[in-house]
Motif scaffolding. Structure first.
Motif, PDB file in Angstrom:
ATOM      1  N   ASP A  23      59.327  26.591   6.078  1.00 58.96           N
ATOM      2  CA  ASP A  23      57.914  26.227   5.983  1.00 58.96           C
ATOM      3  C   ASP A  23      57.481  26.092   4.529  1.00 58.96           C
ATOM      4  O   ASP A  23      56.796  25.133   4.150  1.00 58.96           O
ATOM      5  CB  ASP A  23      57.085  27.273   6.711  1.00 58.96           C
ATOM      6  N   GLU A  24      57.891  27.036   3.693  1.00 61.05           N
ATOM      7  CA  GLU A  24      57.529  26.975   2.281  1.00 61.05           C
ATOM      8  C   GLU A  24      58.173  25.777   1.590  1.00 61.05           C
ATOM      9  O   GLU A  24      57.545  25.105   0.761  1.00 61.05           O
ATOM     10  CB  GLU A  24      57.936  28.269   1.583  1.00 61.05           C
ATOM     11  N   VAL A  25      59.420  25.501   1.921  1.00 61.27           N
ATOM     12  CA  VAL A  25      60.108  24.358   1.332  1.00 61.27           C
ATOM     13  C   VAL A  25      59.384  23.064   1.675  1.00 61.27           C
ATOM     14  O   VAL A  25      59.090  22.234   0.810  1.00 61.27           O
ATOM     15  CB  VAL A  25      61.580  24.301   1.807  1.00 61.27           C
ATOM     16  N   LEU A  26      59.094  22.868   2.956  1.00 61.70           N
ATOM     17  CA  LEU A  26      58.446  21.630   3.391  1.00 61.70           C
ATOM     18  C   LEU A  26      57.026  21.520   2.844  1.00 61.70           C
ATOM     19  O   LEU A  26      56.575  20.420   2.487  1.00 61.70           O
ATOM     20  CB  LEU A  26      58.434  21.560   4.914  1.00 61.70           C
ATOM     21  N   ALA A  27      56.315  22.627   2.777  1.00 61.87           N
ATOM     22  CA  ALA A  27      54.962  22.596   2.225  1.00 61.87           C
ATOM     23  C   ALA A  27      54.977  22.127   0.774  1.00 61.87           C
ATOM     24  O   ALA A  27      54.109  21.351   0.347  1.00 61.87           O
ATOM     25  CB  ALA A  27      54.312  23.979   2.333  1.00 61.87           C
ATOM     26  N   GLY A  28      55.982  22.582   0.021  1.00 56.25           N
ATOM     27  CA  GLY A  28      56.094  22.140  -1.362  1.00 56.25           C
ATOM     28  C   GLY A  28      56.368  20.655  -1.473  1.00 56.25           C
ATOM     29  O   GLY A  28      55.764  19.946  -2.289  1.00 56.25           O
ATOM     30  N   ASP A  67      54.001  17.522  -3.014  1.00 61.56           N
ATOM     31  CA  ASP A  67      54.525  16.655  -4.067  1.00 61.56           C
ATOM     32  C   ASP A  67      54.547  15.184  -3.679  1.00 61.56           C
ATOM     33  O   ASP A  67      54.360  14.307  -4.524  1.00 61.56           O
ATOM     34  CB  ASP A  67      55.949  17.076  -4.451  1.00 61.56           C
ATOM     35  N   TYR A  68      54.789  14.888  -2.386  1.00 61.04           N
ATOM     36  CA  TYR A  68      55.076  13.505  -1.997  1.00 61.04           C
ATOM     37  C   TYR A  68      54.054  12.862  -1.068  1.00 61.04           C
ATOM     38  O   TYR A  68      53.929  11.644  -1.043  1.00 61.04           O
ATOM     39  CB  TYR A  68      56.462  13.428  -1.328  1.00 61.04           C
ATOM     40  N   ALA A  69      53.340  13.643  -0.253  1.00 61.45           N
ATOM     41  CA  ALA A  69      52.407  13.041   0.696  1.00 61.45           C
ATOM     42  C   ALA A  69      51.236  12.424  -0.058  1.00 61.45           C
ATOM     43  O   ALA A  69      50.727  12.967  -1.020  1.00 61.45           O
ATOM     44  CB  ALA A  69      51.900  14.090   1.682  1.00 61.45           C
ATOM     45  N   ASP A  70      50.806  11.245   0.385  1.00 62.55           N
ATOM     46  CA  ASP A  70      49.687  10.558  -0.246  1.00 62.55           C
ATOM     47  C   ASP A  70      48.916   9.767   0.804  1.00 62.55           C
ATOM     48  O   ASP A  70      49.080   9.974   1.994  1.00 62.55           O
ATOM     49  CB  ASP A  70      50.175   9.651  -1.382  1.00 62.55           C
ATOM     50  N   CYS A  78      62.400  13.925   3.895  1.00 61.97           N
ATOM     51  CA  CYS A  78      63.001  12.681   3.409  1.00 61.97           C
ATOM     52  C   CYS A  78      61.932  11.589   3.344  1.00 61.97           C
ATOM     53  O   CYS A  78      61.838  10.755   4.249  1.00 61.97           O
ATOM     54  CB  CYS A  78      64.150  12.261   4.328  1.00 61.97           C
ATOM     55  N   PRO A  79      61.115  11.560   2.293  1.00 62.84           N
ATOM     56  CA  PRO A  79      60.038  10.568   2.205  1.00 62.84           C
ATOM     57  C   PRO A  79      60.516   9.126   2.280  1.00 62.84           C
ATOM     58  O   PRO A  79      59.787   8.255   2.763  1.00 62.84           O
ATOM     59  CB  PRO A  79      59.399  10.870   0.841  1.00 62.84           C
ATOM     60  N   ASP A  80      61.744   8.855   1.820  1.00 62.62           N
ATOM     61  CA  ASP A  80      62.242   7.477   1.823  1.00 62.62           C
ATOM     62  C   ASP A  80      62.330   6.905   3.234  1.00 62.62           C
ATOM     63  O   ASP A  80      62.271   5.679   3.408  1.00 62.62           O
ATOM     64  CB  ASP A  80      63.620   7.401   1.155  1.00 62.62           C
ATOM     65  N   ASN A  81      62.485   7.761   4.254  1.00 56.40           N
ATOM     66  CA  ASN A  81      62.525   7.274   5.631  1.00 56.40           C
ATOM     67  C   ASN A  81      61.270   6.498   6.005  1.00 56.40           C
ATOM     68  O   ASN A  81      61.313   5.583   6.827  1.00 56.40           O
ATOM     69  CB  ASN A  81      62.699   8.440   6.608  1.00 56.40           C
ATOM     70  N   ILE A  82      60.136   6.884   5.417  1.00 56.53           N
ATOM     71  CA  ILE A  82      58.865   6.229   5.727  1.00 56.53           C
ATOM     72  C   ILE A  82      58.416   5.333   4.579  1.00 56.53           C
ATOM     73  O   ILE A  82      58.035   4.180   4.782  1.00 56.53           O
ATOM     74  CB  ILE A  82      57.767   7.267   6.054  1.00 56.53           C
TER      75      ILE A  82
END
Length: 285
Positions: A94-99, A103-106, A254-258
């Protein structure tokens, strides 16, 4: 990462019935002090996965299909970085994904806002996006309500068999490999895999997420390439609500997937790539 004795140095005397293959100890910083994996010289056969899983598990070895991909890059050319890899159990998913989410969600994340998730924004911009952006991290998705219809290792073996039967069409070729690991989620960390390097330098943090998916979704790592991963899923989300909740985790993982794959929308991704899907694919640019 090595928490147990590595059985690969004694593989020749292990009694395993293996095809011709090679031990790999090449890393980005030079030869490693012990082999990181073994992989076959020739194409994988549909029975390789279940046969080697049954035989290798008693030695502490797990199977994975490896692919050279379109650039013909096999494990000795993967820039493995075991010296930079920590232990997956030292990280909280959870902490890893939250970080990653912070950093990446926009604004391009399919309109997921704090209002829509029902979550309040976590403080200022240092801790989460404000409403009007992607919203604060919604937290881990719940375990799917339905029961797993099949043993997760059987699901993984089935996917591996389908891929091996037509690996050229799927991947440009695949070979069976053995990795010293006690659970499937730890396979990338066990070899110091650097596929997500542009997203995360310590793959053990991603393996902590894979462990969580292993627990909640009966996931297994089935294929690794230079910068690609395919995961089997024994208990995928069965409702669009479950799929959307998990899609947020996929985006953080994996932000590149989207971001680099049409239609560049998280809700569409949830419906197409997550809902009722027994295989998840990831690639990092």
């Amino acid at each position: 990462m090595a928490t147990l004795p590595n059985p690969l140095p004694s593989l020749a005397s292990s009694g395993l019935d293996l095809p011709p293959g090679s031990l790999v100890g090449a890393t980005l910083d030079g030869p490693w002090h012990e082999p990181l994996l073994w992989y076959a010289d020739g194409p994988a056969a549909p029975r390789d996965w279940p046969d080697l899983r049954a035989a290798g598990r008693r030695l502490g070895l797990l199977p994975v299909l490896v692919t050279g991909g379109s650039r013909d890059q096999w494990p000795e050319d993967w820039d493995l970085c075991p010296d930079d890899t920590s232990y997956p159990g030292d990280h909280d998913a959870d902490e890893v994904l939250a970080g990653y989410w912070t950093d990446y969600a926009d604004d391009e994340v399919g309109g997921v806002t704090a209002d829509e998730t029902g979550e309040e924004s976590r403080g200022d911009g240092d801790n989460g996006k404000q409403s009007g952006g992607a919203g604060s991290w919604p937290g881990l998705a719940p375990v799917p309500a339905r029961e797993a219809p099949e043993d997760p290792d059987a699901v993984a073996a089935g996917l591996a068999g389908v891929i091996a039967a037509d690996a050229d069409a799927w991947l440009g070729g695949a070979r069976i490999a053995l990795v010293p690991a006690r659970r499937s989620a730890d396979i990338p960390a066990a070899i110091g895999w650097s596929g997500p390097m542009n997203h995360e330098n310590d793959v053990a943090r991603l393996c902590a997420v894979l462990r969580s998916w292993e627990d909640r979704y009966d996931a297994r790592v089935v294929v690794l390439g230079f910068d690609t991963m395919i995961v089997s899923v024994g208990r995928p989300p069965a409702t669009i609500e479950e799929a959307r909740a998990l899609a947020a985790e996929h985006y953080a993982f994996c932000p590149d997937n989207i971001d680099q794959s049409p239609p560049y929308d998280l809700d569409a991704y949830a419906e197409k790539a997550v809902l009722n899907q027994e295989a998840w694919s990831f690639w990092w640019d």
